[in-house]
Motif scaffolding. Structure first.
Motif, short mmCIF file in Angstrom:
data_model
loop_
_atom_site.label_atom_id
_atom_site.label_comp_id
_atom_site.label_asym_id
_atom_site.label_seq_id
_atom_site.Cartn_x
_atom_site.Cartn_y
_atom_site.Cartn_z
N VAL A 125 0.84 -1.20 0.00
CA VAL A 125 0.00 0.00 0.00
C VAL A 125 0.87 1.25 0.00
CG1 VAL A 125 -1.62 1.37 1.36
CG2 VAL A 125 -1.98 -1.08 1.12
N THR A 183 1.40 3.54 -3.35
CA THR A 183 0.74 4.83 -3.21
C THR A 183 1.72 5.98 -3.35
OG1 THR A 183 -0.97 3.92 -1.76
CG2 THR A 183 -0.62 6.30 -1.67
N ARG A 243 -4.73 6.08 -5.76
CA ARG A 243 -4.82 5.47 -4.45
C ARG A 243 -6.15 4.72 -4.29
NH1 ARG A 243 -3.15 9.54 -1.54
NH2 ARG A 243 -5.17 10.55 -1.51
N GLU A 244 -7.23 5.34 -4.73
CA GLU A 244 -8.53 4.68 -4.63
C GLU A 244 -8.63 3.52 -5.62
OE1 GLU A 244 -11.77 7.41 -4.74
OE2 GLU A 244 -11.26 8.24 -2.77
N MET A 255 -6.57 0.33 -4.11
CA MET A 255 -6.90 -0.41 -2.89
C MET A 255 -7.65 -1.71 -3.15
SD MET A 255 -5.26 0.83 -0.52
CE MET A 255 -5.84 -0.53 0.47
N PHE A 294 -6.35 -5.24 -1.66
CA PHE A 294 -7.22 -6.11 -0.85
C PHE A 294 -7.27 -7.52 -1.46
CE2 PHE A 294 -9.78 -2.16 0.51
CZ PHE A 294 -9.04 -2.03 1.67
N ALA A 342 -7.77 -2.24 5.86
CA ALA A 342 -8.73 -1.18 5.54
C ALA A 342 -8.49 0.04 6.42
CB ALA A 342 -10.16 -1.69 5.70
N ALA A 348 -5.56 1.84 5.02
CA ALA A 348 -5.97 2.53 3.80
C ALA A 348 -6.72 3.82 4.11
CB ALA A 348 -6.84 1.60 2.95
N TRP A 368 -7.64 6.65 1.56
CA TRP A 368 -8.61 5.89 0.77
C TRP A 368 -10.01 6.11 1.30
CZ3 TRP A 368 -11.28 1.25 2.53
CH2 TRP A 368 -12.06 0.65 1.54
N ASN A 415 -14.82 3.33 -6.56
CA ASN A 415 -13.42 3.72 -6.75
C ASN A 415 -12.96 3.70 -8.20
OD1 ASN A 415 -12.21 2.23 -3.63
ND2 ASN A 415 -13.05 4.25 -4.02
#
Length: 286
Positions: free
Chosen positions: A56, A60, A79-80, A83, A87, A144, A147, A152, A242
């Motif tokens: 991440v 990022t 970034r969005e 994610m 995940f 999460a 993030a 995020w 996203n």
């Protein structure tokens, strides 16, 4: 005989149970045993969290702003976009842990102890995969949180967001059966770890997880669009809200119907690899 086996021995021999009920009960006993083991070895969970957090941060802040997604190279949009891929990669990389755990149990002879008990043959594998599912869920919660800290955000209602995470868990559970089969085929936990990761890197990188598949060469783009991994990533991006500005959804059926495609792929993987893993388990312990 260990305390774990004694507990199983007390709970399992119930002749009046139906086959399905006994199989479920046996699986839960084995799952409990594996969860207790994980709790006693917290470094397993900690090390499992370090890698996705590193991905991440690195993607990022190192690649954000230099990779075009849709019609933008904005680091916030990337970034969005990123994610959902992180995940999905995290839940699938749990495959290596599942394989190593089963290989370790085989190597130490624990499987032979369970064989001496009146329990469903597939319960050992089902219990292990259920325990891995719980660990994966905890990892997703922490990831999460990380993030959210780095910026995020989701842009859909809570129901859609939860559905996205359920699809991720279903994918992770499906891949844990691949890990179970690998753990039964190889001879050592080390080999299971290597065997559980070596094929995951091309699977996750030839996908839409980190880059816009529309910008790939034609052959790689088609592979990415029909990759089971990509279907879940695309579904999560839609459910999380996203998708980046100017993003064009590919014409491939899995990308046009990612939620349905994600469920179909995951269920298919579970059916195929659970069947193969249980068959291998029976022949390996016969």
């Amino acid at each position: 005989m260990t305390a774990t086996t004694d507990t199983a021995e007390e709970l399992l021999p119930r002749s009046h149970r139906s086959g399905i009920a006994q199989s479920v009960a046996d699986s839960l006993v084995v799952a409990r045993r594996n969860l207790i083991r994980m709790a006693r070895i917290p470094e397993m969970v900690i090390f499992g969290l370090i890698q996705p957090i590193m991905f991440v941060v690195l993607f990022t802040y190192v690649f954000g702003g230099s990779i075009k997604v849709g019609s933008t190279i904005s680091s916030a949009d990337y970034r969005e976009f990123l994610m959902a891929g992180i995940f999905a990669q995290t839940v699938t990389f749990a495959t290596a842990g599942a394989g190593a755990g089963i290989a370790d149990d085989m190597h130490k002879g624990l499987i032979d102890r369970f064989r001496s008990l009146p329990m469903a043959r597939g319960a050992v594998l089902t219990g292990r995969t259920l325990a891995d599912l719980v660990q994966t869920a905890l990892t997703l919660v922490v990831l999460a949180g990380v993030a959210l800290i780095i910026g995020w955000r989701t842009h859909e209602n809570l129901g859609k967001v939860l559905l996205g995470f359920l699809l991720l868990l279903l994918l992770g559970y499906a891949f844990s059966w691949i890990g179970a089969l690998i753990g039964l085929v190889v001879r050592t936990p080390e080999a299971a770890t290597s065997g559980g990761l070596i094929w995951l890197f091309p699977l996750t990188f030839i996908s839409n997880a980190f880059v816009d598949a529309n910008q790939m060469p034609t052959v790689l783009r088609h592979i990415a669009e029909w990759n089971p991994f990509s279907a879940t990533v695309q579904a999560c991006r839609e459910l999380f809200g996203n998708l980046p500005p100017g993003f064009v959804t590919p014409d491939a059926w899995p990308m046009q119907h990612p939620i349905l495609a994600s469920v179909i792929w995951s269920v298919l993987i579970i059916v195929v690899f659970r069947t193969l893993a249980v068959r291998k388990y029976r022949s390996a312990t016969a």
